[in-house]
Design a protein around this motif. Structure first.
Motif, PDB file in Angstrom:
ATOM      1  N   GLN A  55      47.673  34.789  34.826  1.00  0.00           N
ATOM      2  CA  GLN A  55      46.678  34.240  33.909  1.00  0.00           C
ATOM      3  C   GLN A  55      45.510  33.642  34.690  1.00  0.00           C
ATOM      4  O   GLN A  55      45.704  33.006  35.731  1.00  0.00           O
ATOM      5  N   GLY A 248      35.612  37.614  36.592  1.00  0.00           N
ATOM      6  CA  GLY A 248      35.421  36.700  35.471  1.00  0.00           C
ATOM      7  C   GLY A 248      34.312  35.715  35.757  1.00  0.00           C
ATOM      8  O   GLY A 248      33.985  35.445  36.915  1.00  0.00           O
ATOM      9  N   ALA A 289      37.424  42.407  28.926  1.00  0.00           N
ATOM     10  CA  ALA A 289      38.367  41.534  28.229  1.00  0.00           C
ATOM     11  C   ALA A 289      37.631  40.311  27.689  1.00  0.00           C
ATOM     12  O   ALA A 289      37.097  39.503  28.454  1.00  0.00           O
ATOM     13  N   ASP A 291      37.365  37.661  23.788  1.00  0.00           N
ATOM     14  CA  ASP A 291      37.861  37.311  22.461  1.00  0.00           C
ATOM     15  C   ASP A 291      36.701  37.491  21.483  1.00  0.00           C
ATOM     16  O   ASP A 291      35.749  36.707  21.476  1.00  0.00           O
ATOM     17  N   PHE A 316      33.476  36.228  30.069  1.00  0.00           N
ATOM     18  CA  PHE A 316      34.536  37.206  29.826  1.00  0.00           C
ATOM     19  C   PHE A 316      34.982  37.798  31.151  1.00  0.00           C
ATOM     20  O   PHE A 316      34.537  37.366  32.228  1.00  0.00           O
ATOM     21  N   LEU A 325      45.626  44.705  30.529  1.00  0.00           N
ATOM     22  CA  LEU A 325      45.284  43.526  29.742  1.00  0.00           C
ATOM     23  C   LEU A 325      46.439  43.174  28.806  1.00  0.00           C
ATOM     24  O   LEU A 325      46.893  44.012  28.036  1.00  0.00           O
ATOM     25  N   SER A 327      46.378  39.795  27.096  1.00  0.00           N
ATOM     26  CA  SER A 327      45.678  39.073  26.023  1.00  0.00           C
ATOM     27  C   SER A 327      44.448  38.396  26.606  1.00  0.00           C
ATOM     28  O   SER A 327      44.351  38.181  27.824  1.00  0.00           O
ATOM     29  N   CYS A 328      43.514  38.055  25.715  1.00  0.00           N
ATOM     30  CA  CYS A 328      42.336  37.292  26.118  1.00  0.00           C
ATOM     31  C   CYS A 328      41.948  36.397  24.943  1.00  0.00           C
ATOM     32  O   CYS A 328      41.674  36.881  23.850  1.00  0.00           O
ATOM     33  N   VAL A 345      42.560  34.716  30.179  1.00  0.00           N
ATOM     34  CA  VAL A 345      43.030  36.092  30.141  1.00  0.00           C
ATOM     35  C   VAL A 345      44.412  36.186  30.779  1.00  0.00           C
ATOM     36  O   VAL A 345      44.709  35.496  31.769  1.00  0.00           O
TER      37      VAL A 345
END
Length: 351
Positions: A55, A248, A289, A291, A316, A325, A327-328, A345
């Motif tokens: 993560q 990121g 990635a 949301d 992001f 991936l 989740s994000c 993420v």
């Protein structure tokens, strides 16, 4: 009367000369980092297992000076800095949130101040280290002895940058200078954007390449274009070597094809040109990635009012094809202590 005019003229001449000398001094002493700077190296690094889920949290903390009560002169607002009390309150809340999330593996932070007039010379890294006692690396991207704008209330001394914290100890951390500059004289008082690249050996003999980026904001798009070309060259080179790549940060642009009017329609600003990353930037087997249901940034043309300010997605991740991936999610903190929200993420390195 003639004496008064002569005195007034002399004062103007002295002021012009002093300002000229100030520009010369600022030009000669402006921050000029090398294209590549080694920040950290260690033979006692950790090795990341490819069968684990990892993560990463990215967050532009807005130097703890851009909470929901603030506007900012660069964003067509009026303010330069918040009160010392509110700055410390913001910093305490930011570090408390990070402390509650310290079980994450990686933290990619932007706009961390080290000694700046705008944040009352608070050495913010000391607060962050107390929350996350992990290895950390810094890429300075703003080092100006005196920023003379706005004239009535100058920003003054600024020392700031991006910081990456990680629970696994990296093999190395390197600062890469992004290309491009603003025209003179604004370039001598502006940021020198960079990306901070950490390397972590993996259990299958490859490496995880973790990139912390903070791209240009108040340009016409040409600086971001140059920065993205350098970033693309680096990530493709690493992926072709068989390495895993995770990027990121605060891109100061939205993901490809993401509708800019998702959260509000007033995204056009006289100071900040918001665009999408071109969908042809990188091949479609790479993963953007983010949301899509939560904003990560708000405009600073006025203090924050829910459903009034423009909000969008600037923060992001980009994952190489060999990174899955999981989740994000964006944590919507209502921009209480920063003009950005944190993004988390989860991903897995594919063997």
């Amino acid at each position: 009367m003639r004496t008064i005019f002569r005195l007034f003229g002399a004062i103007i001449i002295v002021a012009i000369v002093m300002f000229g000398l100030f520009l010369v001094y600022s030009t000669l002493t402006c921050y000029r980092p090398d294209p590549e700077v080694s920040v950290w190296k260690s033979d006692r690094h950790d090795t990341i297992s490819v069968d684990s889920t990892l993560q990463a949290l990215c967050w532009n903390i807005g130097y703890a000076g851009l909470g929901d009560n603030m506007d900012f002169f660069y964003d067509n607002g009026n303010e330069v800095r918040d009160t010392k009390q509110r700055t410390i309150e913001n910093l305490d809340s930011i570090t408390a949130f990070l402390g509650r999330n310290k079980d994450r593996n990686f933290f990619l932070l932007q706009e961390v101040d080290f000694k700046s007039h705008r944040t009352y010379n608070i050495y913010q890294i000391d607060y962050l280290v107390k929350a996350m006692n992990y290895q950390n690396s810094t890429g300075i991207n703003y080092d100006v002895a005196f920023v003379p704008i706005p004239v009535k209330n100058p920003m003054g001394r600024v020392l700031s940058g991006v910081v990456t914290f990680s629970n696994p100890i990296p093999k190395s951390s390197t600062r890469y200078q992004y290309p491009g500059e603003f025209p003179w004289p604004s370039r001598i008082f502006n940021l020198r954007r960079c990306m901070l690249v950490n390397r972590y050996p993996t259990s299958n003999g490859k490496e995880l390449i973790l990139v912390n980026t903070h791209n240009s904001a108040f340009d016409d798009g040409s600086l971001k274009q140059q920065e993205m070309l350098l970033l693309k060259a680096l990530v493709l080179d690493e992926y072709q070597k068989g390495n895993y790549v995770v990027v990121g940060g605060d891109w100061n642009q939205s993901p490809p094809k993401f509708p800019l009017t998702t959260f509000a329609s007033n995204y056009e600003s006289p100071s900040f040109k918001l665009t999408n990353i071109d969908s042809s930037f990188i091949s479609p087997d790479w993963t953007w990635a983010f949301d899509s249901i939560q904003p990560t940034n708000r405009y600073l043309d006025e203090p924050y009012v829910a459903n009034k300010n423009y909000t969008g997605i600037l923060d992001f991740f980009l994952l190489s094809p060999n990174v899955k991936l999981v989740s994000c999610k964006t944590r919507n903190l209502q921009f209480r202590n920063s003009d950005h929200n944190p993004v988390i993420v989860s991903f897995k390195l594919m063997n």
